[in-house]
Design a protein around this motif. Structure first.
Motif, mmCIF file in Angstrom:
data_model
loop_
_atom_site.group_PDB
_atom_site.id
_atom_site.type_symbol
_atom_site.label_atom_id
_atom_site.label_comp_id
_atom_site.label_asym_id
_atom_site.label_seq_id
_atom_site.Cartn_x
_atom_site.Cartn_y
_atom_site.Cartn_z
ATOM 1 N N PHE A 1 22.417 -35.923 21.660
ATOM 2 C CA PHE A 1 21.945 -35.034 20.707
ATOM 3 C C PHE A 1 20.951 -33.980 20.813
ATOM 4 N N ILE B 1 23.680 -24.268 10.535
ATOM 5 C CA ILE B 1 22.557 -23.599 11.169
ATOM 6 C C ILE B 1 21.992 -24.386 12.023
ATOM 7 N N GLY B 2 22.355 -25.667 12.170
ATOM 8 C CA GLY B 2 21.986 -26.534 13.373
ATOM 9 C C GLY B 2 21.268 -27.926 12.592
ATOM 10 N N TYR C 1 16.039 -21.798 9.305
ATOM 11 C CA TYR C 1 14.651 -22.305 8.735
ATOM 12 C C TYR C 1 14.302 -21.613 7.632
ATOM 13 N N VAL D 1 25.175 -20.625 13.219
ATOM 14 C CA VAL D 1 23.917 -19.728 13.342
ATOM 15 C C VAL D 1 23.067 -20.374 14.226
ATOM 16 N N GLY D 2 22.317 -19.636 15.094
ATOM 17 C CA GLY D 2 21.250 -19.757 15.684
ATOM 18 C C GLY D 2 19.971 -20.117 15.335
ATOM 19 N N GLY D 3 20.018 -20.809 14.135
ATOM 20 C CA GLY D 3 18.446 -21.397 13.835
ATOM 21 C C GLY D 3 18.308 -20.446 12.519
ATOM 22 N N GLN E 1 16.355 -33.890 12.543
ATOM 23 C CA GLN E 1 16.008 -32.879 11.520
ATOM 24 C C GLN E 1 14.487 -33.150 11.319
ATOM 25 N N ALA F 1 20.981 -37.667 13.670
ATOM 26 C CA ALA F 1 20.768 -36.216 12.912
ATOM 27 C C ALA F 1 19.597 -36.116 12.132
ATOM 28 N N PHE G 1 20.550 -30.949 21.119
ATOM 29 C CA PHE G 1 20.554 -29.629 20.330
ATOM 30 C C PHE G 1 20.550 -29.690 18.942
ATOM 31 N N GLN G 2 20.257 -28.800 18.168
ATOM 32 C CA GLN G 2 20.666 -28.523 16.819
ATOM 33 C C GLN G 2 21.506 -27.343 16.437
ATOM 34 N N CYS G 3 20.778 -26.187 16.529
ATOM 35 C CA CYS G 3 21.495 -24.978 16.421
ATOM 36 C C CYS G 3 22.252 -24.506 17.634
ATOM 37 N N GLY G 4 21.819 -24.814 18.813
ATOM 38 C CA GLY G 4 22.472 -24.796 20.093
ATOM 39 C C GLY G 4 22.414 -23.283 20.685
ATOM 40 N N TYR G 5 21.394 -22.672 19.980
ATOM 41 C CA TYR G 5 21.324 -21.210 20.709
ATOM 42 C C TYR G 5 20.396 -21.293 21.966
ATOM 43 N N CYS H 1 14.529 -25.339 17.265
ATOM 44 C CA CYS H 1 14.584 -26.618 16.567
ATOM 45 C C CYS H 1 13.971 -28.009 16.798
#
Lengths: 152, 280, 735
Positions: free
Chosen positions: A93, C445-446, C210, C206-208, C630, C626, A95-99, A134
């Motif tokens: 896990f 969005i992540g 918040y 979407v790359g983040g 978060q 997850a 990454f979150q947004c993955g950018y 993130c």
């Protein structure tokens, strides 16, 4: 002459691309090859999202002119498809947004190749080159260690 | 992206580079020598830099020297900082370098690029200022060697068309006791609030600073204060701070007053680490 | 083109030279454009007449490629006449302060927006509960303190980008990196009168966000630019500098808090003033101001509460929502005030919080009576925090001559004050092989919400989650609406909709199976992608035989593709009363307790983060990894916000740190140890009882850090960010 057709090796393939001398490697890779793994995050060398591997070392592709990379061996995130580090990122896990992920993966992959014995300080030094907003830092560290362990 | 165009040249010899510069200058193209290029790229993008021709010096063998020859270390201006760290000939330079920008950026930032930067920090010069290094430059009159403080005194001293080729450092400085510390506004990332590099030579501690003033510098006056025997540590540090020979900057990293506070504490750490605490 | 001034009249704009560059298709200026803004229309999409913040868009050059556009932009000439700047809300509310807007009273606005004409106040929200007079009379101890938080930013790694195309038939196609594609659609209708059906908004991964991508700004520019260029597709990507200063930021705030309590620590009254910094335009700041008022006291029961929350214009960038939606700011101020009160009472700050923690049967500042479902179990969160942080060791422990180990704690709550009519929908279609596709309006969005939605569907249909394919992209024409992917409401609203869609699909599957199996629907059950007779599980049909209808051996067919649908609208929410704030502003309050431990250097006034702890009432944790991600991510943002992140303005209101090398998010080597624990008190309305948890991990860490540092230096920290220089200044001032 402020531009010309130049020859690139990217992900094991050859590309003849018209470039401006003033174009960065990031701009050329994303705009002219269809490889979008390198992400623009700051265009200023601050975030590491655009990291690619050039001749075995990580490079922020926003800080390199495309002309400088002509003839060099370039790998983008697409070139690491199915790699151990990529799988480890999914498993942990990381990454979150993955950018930021492709940039981290390129950086981690190079670290694994160049310094399979990397200690905690080396890892800190290397991973401080990127930003994950993130903040999956713990998980990125776990993913990296899981691959390093296999290489020791 | 860079909103203007330029020509790109990668000469393979010093003379070729100098000649190119002369021609391009005559043609009004405002040529610049290009090493790592990171600053040229990032400032150009923001319209803070302009040129119509860049001359990349990384193809010139003398600019890529990274070797010890007898008692002298040669480090080329075109060497990426990361490569200098890997070679690790000059431990003070290695630790100073490791605190510049970040690891990946240092694969691209070069020694010459950092030293000739337009930013105020230019931390890579600090170890050379402390080690009486020689600087080799090249220009219309060929290659010239001179002491570092003639090349760098607040500003870089380069004639039109002249460029930095390499540094030469004597071996005894490479083995001298050293210390380096970088304080930032907060935690581990960002520009320096203050960077101090220190080197021991003939029983005296030499110190050089970045982030304190609008340029990096070595100060003999401050060193005198720090090396005063029979003076308690705190007193030495206070005297050194009172003797800062240049303007102290106030910027978004920190105020001048705060920088003085931090410097005093850092200098106590430096002298402690160099084994020169003095009487309690 | 971006404004170089924070406040200036635009004397002239000349685009002639730019227009002459080959490849330039147009230059958009603010001339003749309608005003925009979510609750009050006070913002020209491109500055016109004057600029109100450094970085405001002054002209948009449309060209065939970005290099040409950048070259031409350098040829647009703008002449400014600088005006005096207003830099803080407290300056802005002073009499005779320069006005950021001259027309505050006459802008078109929604119900519930209360501007004060002739001032810099764009809106005012009031809370009037009980009687301050009575509370004071019953109290023995009082404190008063003021607080200051500068604006900062989200700094998502993907900068904002949007593209628009206007088709010859008037259809407007927008692609945007947004948390609110459905709001883009609605606002394009509201601002430009485009028929709703003619606006199609696409949003990929979407790359983040918040919160930063919940505001609508760039989409408007892309649309106007496309119109200017004859409907051609136009794409705008913000460089980092513009993403930081031009796009909506993270709000600043000033506050004054007075508390009254009995000697044994029972809070009796709170009088609060919040000045939310709206910056140049009110957009989401009005809502942020309202949210600050609604949860103004933190998670404590106080009989008598008086809060005035003002939305105040300044010449700074204007805010978007930011993870926590004004709650981290409110909590920094209020939870610092709680520690100050504890000090004055000579009481353990954790004990003070425990005694006043809101419990079922008590009322909120909006006078809503909470129960276990709507407020969870804060006392249990505090109990667990106490253990995890080893509170018995004491808040300050000396390690050596120079170093201290210091702990700070803080509590939190958050309701999501989203519009009472917000809706979410989901569709499940089946494939011929019996697998399913899930389509929801929640943007990825992540947060991993789409994974959680798939889990909810898998659980409801008792299917293997690997047989559920999740549509990741949003397209407002074919994706059912999810109001906005904000406010930690994806799992509640999107989850209920997905659950309803799964139940709908199950009913349809059973209806077909009932015919084939010649059994009553009530006698059928579902598991492992099969519908079967409950009493004889081996008699049944695989989904693949009925997902596209059932064909009898002779060719007769019944049913058809199974399409499950579900939607959800929040129940019984109300607008809050204009005079008292009374009402039910959101579905539930998520609560938690947080702590931070630092190593403090008494000589240098520097500190290291040792660990940070969050105990949150999650209702029910649906995906542990997850959820933890978060929470730790939010914690990191909270610590970076508290310790370092802030815009630095010069005297003219220009931002001095518009890059990631000067505006610095937390880096790898700066991370700390994160300890996360969950209490599970179900929110009865939510899928499996799950509460929101995308924001909560951030909310009270700035306060916890402030409390730790205050304990270390024995002085009261009242502003952010908490840099060593700030601490040094406090110590110097003390001398």
């Amino acid at each position: 002459m402020t531009g010309r057709a130049a020859h690139f090796h990217i992900n094991g393939e050859e590309y003849n691309i018209y470039i401006r001398n003033a174009d960065t490697l990031l701009y050329v890779i994303r705009g002219k090859t269809g490889f979008t793994g390198a992400k623009p995050g700051c265009l200023n060398g601050d975030c590491g999202a655009c990291t690619v591997i050039v001749n075995g070392w990580p490079v922020k592709s926003c800080l390199m002119l495309a002309v400088e990379a002509e003839g060099e061996e370039i790998i983008t995130a697409e070139g690491l498809h199915g790699s151990e580090i990529q799988k480890a990122f999914v498993k942990y896990f990381a990454f979150q947004c993955g950018y930021c992920t492709p940039g981290y993966i390129m950086n981690c992959q190079t670290l694994i190749t160049q310094y399979p014995e990397a200690d905690r300080n080396k890892i800190k030094e290397w991973l401080d080159s990127n930003i994950c907003r993130c903040t999956s830092y713990e998980e990125i560290e776990q993913a990296l260690y899981s691959v390093l362990r296999q290489h020791r | 992206m860079i909103p203007f165009d330029f020509e790109y040249y990668k000469p393979s010899s010093i003379s070729e580079a100098v000649e190119l510069h002369r021609q391009l200058d005559e043609a009004g193209k405002k040529p610049v020598y290009y090493s790592g290029g990171t600053e040229i790229i990032t400032l150009s993008r923001l319209n803070l830099f302009y040129t119509e021709a860049v001359i990349d010096i990384k193809g010139i063998p003398e600019c890529c020297l990274c070797e010890k020859e007898g008692t002298r270390l040669h480090l080329g201006a075109g060497l990426p900082l990361a490569e200098i760290e890997r070679a690790d000939y000059f431990p003070l330079l290695t630790v100073t370098s490791k605190d510049i920008a970040d690891n990946t950026a240092r694969m691209k930032i070069t020694l010459g690029g950092n030293v000739c930067s337009e930013l105020i920090y230019r931390e890579a010069i600090l170890p050379f200022l402390l080690s009486d290094s020689q600087v080799v430059t090249a220009g219309a009159s060929g290659e010239v060697s001179r002491p570092v403080n003639e090349f760098f005194n607040k500003e870089i001293v380069l004639e039109k068309g002249e460029f930095l080729v390499r540094f030469i450092t004597e071996e005894r400085f490479l083995r001298a006791p050293y210390f380096h510390t970088k304080r930032r506004k907060q935690w581990n990332t960002g520009y320096p609030l203050i960077t101090v590099a220190a080197l021991q030579e003939e029983g005296k501690t030499r110190t050089a600073y970045s982030g304190l003033s609008p340029f990096p510098f070595r100060s003999r006056i401050m060193e005198e204060s720090l090396n005063r025997d029979n003076t308690p540590l705190r007193r030495k540090a206070e005297q050194a701070v009172n003797n800062i020979p240049h303007e102290i900057i106030s910027d978004s990293e920190g105020s001048a007053e705060y920088r003085k506070f931090v410097l005093k504490n850092v200098l106590m750490d430096v002298m402690t680490r160099m084994g020169r605490r003095g009487p309690e | 083109m971006l404004s170089k001034f924070a406040h200036a009249e635009i004397d002239s704009i000349s685009t002639d030279r730019a227009m002459k560059i080959p490849g330039v298709r147009g230059v958009l200026t603010g001339e003749g454009l309608p005003l925009t803004g979510e609750e009050m229309k006070d913002r020209p999409p491109v500055a016109w007449g004057k600029v109100r913040y450094h970085g405001e868009v002054t002209a948009v050059v449309i060209a065939d490629d970005p290099v040409t556009a950048a070259k031409a932009a350098n040829l647009v000439e703008i002449n400014y006449k600088p005006l005096p700047v207003v830099q803080t809300p407290s300056e802005a509310v002073k009499e005779n302060a320069p006005l950021v807007h001259e027309n505050t009273g006459i802008y078109e606005k929604d119900e519930g927006v209360n501007p004060i004409p002739g001032t810099n106040i764009a809106s005012h929200t009031k809370i009037r509960k009980g009687s301050i007079q009575r509370g004071r009379e019953e109290s023995e101890v009082t404190i008063e303190e003021s607080f200051f938080i500068p604006p900062s930013d989200h700094a998502a790694m993907e900068t904002r980008s949007a593209a628009a195309e206007v088709k010859p038939d008037g259809k407007v196609i927008i692609t945007t990196s947004s948390q609110a594609p459905f709001m883009v659609k609605k606002l394009m209708n509201s601002y430009f009168g485009i028929e709703l059906g003619k606006v199609v908004v696409h949003t990929p991964l979407v790359g983040g966000g918040y919160g930063g991508k919940a505001s609508v700004q760039q989409e408007i520019l892309a649309y106007l630019a496309s119109m200017k260029a004859g409907g051609r597709p136009v794409k705008i990507v913000y460089p980092r500098e513009a993403d930081l200063i031009t796009a909506p930021c993270h709000m600043g705030m000033e506050a004054t808090i007075k508390l009254w309590a009995t000697r044994d620590g029972k809070l009796k009254a709170a009088e609060i003033q919040y000045l939310v910094e709206a910056g140049a335009y009110s957009d989401k700041a009005i809502h942020l101001t309202r949210a600050a008022a609604i949860d103004c006291t933190g998670p404590y029961f106080i009989e008598n509460v008086w809060c005035d929350s003002y939305c105040v214009y300044t010449n700074h960038p204007y805010p978007a929502p930011y993870r926590g939606f004004s709650h981290s700011e409110v909590h920094f101020c209020f939870e610092r005030a709680m520690d100050i009160l504890a000090g004055k009472l000579n009481m353990d700050p954790l004990e003070l919080r425990f005694r006043n923690a809101i419990r079922p049967g008590q009322t909120t500042p909006t006078q809503y009576k909470v129960n276990r479902s709507t407020v969870g179990d804060l006392p249990e969160c505090i109990r667990r925090l106490k253990k995890l942080i080893r509170w018995e060791e004491g808040a300050v422990v000396r390690i050596n001559e120079r170093q201290l180990k210091v702990k700070g704690i803080s509590c939190l709550w958050k309701n999501s004050t989203i519009p009472p009519d917000s809706t979410s929908g989901a569709i499940i279609t089946f494939n011929e092989d019996g697998t399913a596709n899930l389509i929801s309006g929640v943007v990825e969005i992540g947060t991993g919400t789409k994974t959680v939605l798939a889990q909810i569907v898998a659980e409801t249909l008792k299917m293997d989650i690997n047989n559920i394919f999740v549509r990741m992209e949003i397209d407002t024409q074919t994706t059912p609406e999810h109001w906005k992917t904000v406010a930690s409401r994806g799992t509640l609203m999107g989850g209920r909709a997905a659950m309803a869609a799964a139940e709908d699909a199950a009913r349809q599957l059973k209806a077909i199976a009932s015919c084939v199996l010649r059994a009553r629907i009530e006698d059928l059950d579902i598991a492992d992608s099969r519908v079967f007779i409950r009493e004889e599980p081996d008699k049944g049909l695989h989904f693949k035989d009925i997902a596209y209808g059932y064909t009898f051996p002779n060719g007769n067919s019944i049913g058809g593709q199974i399409i499950g649908r579900g939607n959800y609208i929040l129940r019984n929410l109300t607008h809050i009363d204009k005079e008292t704030g009374k009402g039910k502003p959101g579905p539930e309050w998520a609560v938690g307790a947080q702590g931070v431990e630092i190593q403090f250097d008494c000589r240098d006034y520097t500190y290291k983060l040792i660990r940070a702890i969050s105990v949150l009432d999650a209702g029910k944790v649906l995906n542990w990894k997850a959820a933890r991600g978060q929470v730790t991510g939010a914690m990191s943002m909270g610590l970076a916000f508290a310790g370092r992140e802030a815009f630095i303005f010069d005297k003219e209101g220009r931002i001095m740190n518009p890059q990631l090398r000067t505006y610095r998010p937390l880096h790898f080597s700066e991370k700390t140890e994160y300890i996360v624990d969950f209490v599970e008190t179900p929110h009865v309305d939510a899928p499996f009882g799950a509460r929101g948890l995308g924001e909560q991990g951030l909310i009270s860490l700035p306060a916890a850090l402030g409390n730790a540092i205050s304990a270390a230096i024995e002085l009261q920290v009242t502003s952010l960010p908490l840099t060593p220089e700030t601490i040094w200044r406090m110590k110097e001032a003390e001398r």
